[in-house]
Structure formats: C-alpha cells, structure tokens
Design an enzyme around this catalytic site. Structure first.
Site, short mmCIF file in Angstrom:
data_model
loop_
_atom_site.label_atom_id
_atom_site.label_comp_id
_atom_site.label_asym_id
_atom_site.label_seq_id
_atom_site.Cartn_x
_atom_site.Cartn_y
_atom_site.Cartn_z
N THR A 165 -4.32 11.29 -1.38
CA THR A 165 -5.62 11.30 -0.68
C THR A 165 -5.51 10.46 0.58
O THR A 165 -4.56 9.71 0.75
CB THR A 165 -6.73 10.71 -1.59
N ARG A 222 12.41 -2.13 -0.10
CA ARG A 222 12.04 -3.17 0.86
C ARG A 222 11.69 -4.49 0.19
O ARG A 222 11.53 -5.50 0.85
CB ARG A 222 10.89 -2.67 1.73
N VAL A 254 0.88 -1.16 0.00
CA VAL A 254 0.00 0.00 0.00
C VAL A 254 0.92 1.21 0.00
O VAL A 254 1.69 1.41 0.94
CB VAL A 254 -0.93 0.01 1.24
N HIS A 285 -6.92 7.81 1.23
CA HIS A 285 -7.18 6.40 0.91
C HIS A 285 -6.13 5.47 1.55
O HIS A 285 -6.46 4.42 2.10
CB HIS A 285 -7.20 6.23 -0.61
N PHE A 328 1.88 -10.60 8.84
CA PHE A 328 1.65 -9.30 8.20
C PHE A 328 2.83 -8.96 7.30
O PHE A 328 3.87 -8.50 7.76
CB PHE A 328 1.46 -8.22 9.27
#
Length: 185
Positions: A91, A132, A86, A93, A118
């Site tokens: 925004t 990463r 992500v 979001h 996770f």
C-alpha cells in the site's frame, strides 16, 4: 579564512540521545548494536546507566521525529541519532511514513541547531533492511560516526563564533549559545 571539520577524538564531554523505533525491531536492534559499537570504539560510554548516552524507545519510525525534536529543544545533547526501519508493503503507507519521517527529522535539526541524524532505513524488502543492519554492513555504525562528527563540528563552530564577541568584551548572542556548554558538572 578557516577550515572546520568534525573530529572523532576528545569525545568524553559529548552527550547523545538515541531514539529507536520499536516497529521492525529485528532490524532496529541490529542498527542499535552497530551504533553502540561505534560509540564505544570512539571513547563514548554507551551504557544507559552512564552519563553520555540516553535511549528512548518509541512505537515506530513515525513517532521518532516528535521525540527527537523534544530532545533537541532541551539542548542536553550534542547530537541525536534516530534509528528505525520503514519497509515497503503493498500500500502507499510506506511513501507517507518515510516522507514524513524524513521531513520531521530534518525539521528537528533545522529548528533547534542540534544535529539530528537520519538513521531510518527505507527499503523495499526486509532482506534489504537486514543487509543494511548487519548482514553486509551495519549502517548503525555510520549513523554514530555522523553524530560524533557533527557534534564535534558544532562545538568547534560555536567556539569559533564566540571569539569575536569575547575580543570585544561582549557575550555571545543567545541564538548562538549552547546551554549544555555552560553547565557545571
């Protein structure tokens, strides 16, 4: 008293599911490669045609927790590794998606007792995500290590918790049993 720690050996009986978000696949495919490399180097066959790892592709990170929970409820897997990315935009979001994904993955693990790892990168830029996922290091490797360790640890805990019941001729309560360990292969 005792000390329990997961190990990275005796991985032959372990089964894993990988739930991968397709959105930002430039990043998630690299995480997947790091994860597969780690699993293979620790004696786990990452071949999708094999019997140790299943791969489930979902549209994006937001869909990962729902599928991870469903897989965990099946108790077919010793651990589930969630991979996604992500990346912050202009925004809010990003804030909504990353927070809900984190909560959902944690809830899937808490509700089922199955380790759900996770492995969702939440970064400010694509460059940070790529760093990463392989440019500097590949966190996919780390996520696989966490899954192996937790799968091993949970097996140890279930085995140890069963001992007092067995000494008294009782069976382990259903809430502490793992249906996978009673399967005949």
């Amino acid at each position: 008293m005792a000390v329990f720690e997961g190990t990275f050996t005796q991985t032959e009986p372990l089964k894993f599911a990988l739930v991968i978000g397709r959105f930002n696949d430039l990043v998630t495919v690299k995480l997947l490669e790091g994860c597969q490399d780690c699993l293979k180097r620790h004696g786990i066959n990452p071949d999708p045609q094999g019997n140790q790892v299943d791969y489930i592709w979902v549209p994006g990170s937001f869909e990962v927790p729902t599928v991870a929970r469903q897989l965990a409820l099946s108790h077919r897997y010793d651990a589930i590794i969630c991979l996604g990315a992500v990346i912050k935009g202009q925004t809010p979001h990003f804030d909504y998606v990353s927070a809900e994904v984190a909560k959902g993955i944690a809830a899937a693990s808490f509700q089922t007792g199955v380790p759900v790892i996770f492995g969702i990168l939440t970064t400010d830029t694509m460059q940070q995500a790529l760093e990463r996922a392989g440019i500097k290091s590949n966190h996919g490797w780390d996520y696989a290590m966490n899954a192996i360790e937790m799968a091993s640890l949970m097996r140890q805990l279930r085995s140890n918790l069963a001992e007092p019941y067995a000494r008294h001729g009782q069976s382990l309560p259903a809430s502490l049993q793992n249906p996978m360990e009673s399967e005949v292969v």
